[in-house]
Design a protein around this motif. Sequence first.
Motif, PDB file in Angstrom:
ATOM      1  N   TYR A   1      10.418 -12.863  -2.830  1.00 42.41           N
ATOM      2  CA  TYR A   1       9.582 -11.691  -3.084  1.00 42.41           C
ATOM      3  C   TYR A   1       9.356 -11.578  -4.594  1.00 42.41           C
ATOM      4  N   THR A   2       8.152 -11.845  -5.066  1.00 42.40           N
ATOM      5  CA  THR A   2       7.896 -11.928  -6.496  1.00 42.40           C
ATOM      6  C   THR A   2       7.701 -10.547  -7.115  1.00 42.40           C
ATOM      7  N   ARG A   3       7.733 -10.525  -8.445  1.00 44.77           N
ATOM      8  CA  ARG A   3       7.508  -9.268  -9.168  1.00 44.77           C
ATOM      9  C   ARG A   3       6.134  -8.693  -8.830  1.00 44.77           C
ATOM     10  N   GLN A   4       5.112  -9.551  -8.776  1.00 44.89           N
ATOM     11  CA  GLN A   4       3.775  -9.064  -8.470  1.00 44.89           C
ATOM     12  C   GLN A   4       3.697  -8.512  -7.056  1.00 44.89           C
ATOM     13  N   GLN A   5       4.370  -9.155  -6.113  1.00 50.42           N
ATOM     14  CA  GLN A   5       4.392  -8.645  -4.741  1.00 50.42           C
ATOM     15  C   GLN A   5       5.109  -7.301  -4.677  1.00 50.42           C
ATOM     16  N   LEU A   6       6.173  -7.159  -5.450  1.00 53.95           N
ATOM     17  CA  LEU A   6       6.865  -5.871  -5.510  1.00 53.95           C
ATOM     18  C   LEU A   6       5.932  -4.783  -6.039  1.00 53.95           C
ATOM     19  N   LEU A   7       5.224  -5.094  -7.118  1.00 56.50           N
ATOM     20  CA  LEU A   7       4.293  -4.110  -7.669  1.00 56.50           C
ATOM     21  C   LEU A   7       3.217  -3.751  -6.654  1.00 56.50           C
ATOM     22  N   ASP A   8       2.665  -4.752  -5.979  1.00 63.58           N
ATOM     23  CA  ASP A   8       1.623  -4.482  -4.983  1.00 63.58           C
ATOM     24  C   ASP A   8       2.155  -3.562  -3.878  1.00 63.58           C
ATOM     25  N   ALA A   9       3.373  -3.850  -3.413  1.00 59.39           N
ATOM     26  CA  ALA A   9       3.964  -3.026  -2.358  1.00 59.39           C
ATOM     27  C   ALA A   9       4.237  -1.613  -2.852  1.00 59.39           C
ATOM     28  N   LEU A  10       4.739  -1.503  -4.068  1.00 59.55           N
ATOM     29  CA  LEU A  10       5.059  -0.186  -4.618  1.00 59.55           C
ATOM     30  C   LEU A  10       3.802   0.654  -4.841  1.00 59.55           C
ATOM     31  N   PHE A  11       2.733   0.028  -5.315  1.00 55.46           N
ATOM     32  CA  PHE A  11       1.493   0.780  -5.505  1.00 55.46           C
ATOM     33  C   PHE A  11       0.917   1.248  -4.169  1.00 55.46           C
ATOM     34  N   LEU A  12       1.089   0.445  -3.140  1.00 47.14           N
ATOM     35  CA  LEU A  12       0.650   0.872  -1.814  1.00 47.14           C
ATOM     36  C   LEU A  12       1.478   2.062  -1.341  1.00 47.14           C
ATOM     37  N   GLU A  13       2.797   1.992  -1.550  1.00 50.13           N
ATOM     38  CA  GLU A  13       3.673   3.103  -1.182  1.00 50.13           C
ATOM     39  C   GLU A  13       3.333   4.350  -2.001  1.00 50.13           C
ATOM     40  N   LEU A  14       3.025   4.165  -3.281  1.00 45.64           N
ATOM     41  CA  LEU A  14       2.684   5.303  -4.144  1.00 45.64           C
ATOM     42  C   LEU A  14       1.425   5.989  -3.658  1.00 45.64           C
ATOM     43  N   ARG A  15       0.449   5.215  -3.290  1.00 39.78           N
ATOM     44  CA  ARG A  15      -0.811   5.784  -2.793  1.00 39.78           C
ATOM     45  C   ARG A  15      -0.595   6.594  -1.525  1.00 39.78           C
ATOM     46  N   ASP A  16       0.325   6.131  -0.676  1.00 37.68           N
ATOM     47  CA  ASP A  16       0.502   6.739   0.644  1.00 37.68           C
ATOM     48  C   ASP A  16       1.702   7.681   0.728  1.00 37.68           C
ATOM     49  N   ALA A  17       2.366   7.955  -0.394  1.00 39.02           N
ATOM     50  CA  ALA A  17       3.554   8.811  -0.376  1.00 39.02           C
ATOM     51  C   ALA A  17       3.208  10.202   0.151  1.00 39.02           C
ATOM     52  N   ASP A  18       4.100  10.751   0.983  1.00 36.71           N
ATOM     53  CA  ASP A  18       3.858  12.053   1.605  1.00 36.71           C
ATOM     54  C   ASP A  18       4.376  13.222   0.779  1.00 36.71           C
ATOM     55  N   THR A  19       5.392  12.979  -0.043  1.00 39.98           N
ATOM     56  CA  THR A  19       5.990  14.071  -0.801  1.00 39.98           C
ATOM     57  C   THR A  19       6.063  13.712  -2.276  1.00 39.98           C
ATOM     58  N   LEU A  20       6.097  14.735  -3.115  1.00 37.77           N
ATOM     59  CA  LEU A  20       6.198  14.527  -4.550  1.00 37.77           C
ATOM     60  C   LEU A  20       7.494  13.806  -4.894  1.00 37.77           C
ATOM     61  N   ARG A  21       8.569  14.155  -4.218  1.00 41.97           N
ATOM     62  CA  ARG A  21       9.860  13.524  -4.486  1.00 41.97           C
ATOM     63  C   ARG A  21       9.801  12.020  -4.231  1.00 41.97           C
ATOM     64  N   ASP A  22       9.207  11.627  -3.117  1.00 42.81           N
ATOM     65  CA  ASP A  22       9.073  10.202  -2.820  1.00 42.81           C
ATOM     66  C   ASP A  22       8.175   9.513  -3.837  1.00 42.81           C
ATOM     67  N   ALA A  23       7.059  10.163  -4.181  1.00 43.20           N
ATOM     68  CA  ALA A  23       6.131   9.571  -5.139  1.00 43.20           C
ATOM     69  C   ALA A  23       6.797   9.361  -6.499  1.00 43.20           C
ATOM     70  N   GLN A  24       7.570  10.332  -6.928  1.00 44.19           N
ATOM     71  CA  GLN A  24       8.243  10.200  -8.218  1.00 44.19           C
ATOM     72  C   GLN A  24       9.284   9.083  -8.193  1.00 44.19           C
ATOM     73  N   ALA A  25       9.965   8.905  -7.061  1.00 44.16           N
ATOM     74  CA  ALA A  25      10.933   7.816  -6.930  1.00 44.16           C
ATOM     75  C   ALA A  25      10.227   6.463  -7.006  1.00 44.16           C
ATOM     76  N   ILE A  26       9.089   6.357  -6.343  1.00 48.62           N
ATOM     77  CA  ILE A  26       8.315   5.117  -6.389  1.00 48.62           C
ATOM     78  C   ILE A  26       7.813   4.864  -7.804  1.00 48.62           C
ATOM     79  N   SER A  27       7.331   5.921  -8.458  1.00 50.14           N
ATOM     80  CA  SER A  27       6.822   5.787  -9.816  1.00 50.14           C
ATOM     81  C   SER A  27       7.906   5.283 -10.765  1.00 50.14           C
TER      82      SER A  27
END
Length: 225
Positions: free
Chosen positions: A64-90
Amino acid sequence: MVTGGSVAFERDGSTGLSDLQVVRGLPDGHPKLNMGPDAVLDGPAGGPAQIGRSAPGHDLSSHYTRQQLLDALFLELRDADTLRDAQAISRRIHSLFMQSGSHTLDLLMMRSARAIEGKEYGLALDLLDAVVRLDPGYVEGWNRRATVHFLKEDLGRSLADIEQVLRIEPRHYPALSGFAMILRKTGEDEKALEVFQHVLSIYPLLENAQDAVKSLREELWGQYH
């Protein structure tokens, strides 16, 4: 920028927003990352477990490469349901941006942070000049230098460094926010609104961008009514 690819702005002053596209993350079927505050952080330095762990029932590949991690995290950030989750992803995105892979760069960045805290902006710029010379592909070197130029009110140099950030990582929402702040500071409110709206397409729950969009809409409405 802290205060806050494609070329995000152009020399003629236009925002170039046609070039700003949200990368939608990994293809369908990619393992979903558990980005909650209780994510296990017991992996090797720079490994997947430091950033997040696979959801139950999914195997997170050792490749799992750094770029793949970033891609996955940005997808999670876009779809985060709560501010707490979004801040953790950020925070995890920021941790990836900060990883330089070099003890020398890490030391220079640490010293530049201390210089900025002490308002020693000349020293901070000397240190950050060295960072971007040593590794022009290290996104946070450019981002931090853009911040120092902004703090010194040298907006032209700040914009030039933001452009470098966005060439490396077009989804870098702190740099995009800094770009929008400069546009607002220079009276380009309509363009600033467009950029802040783009920030929200990447990080919908970012509170300062939400506030800026609301404020700019109210100001622009008042100008035309």
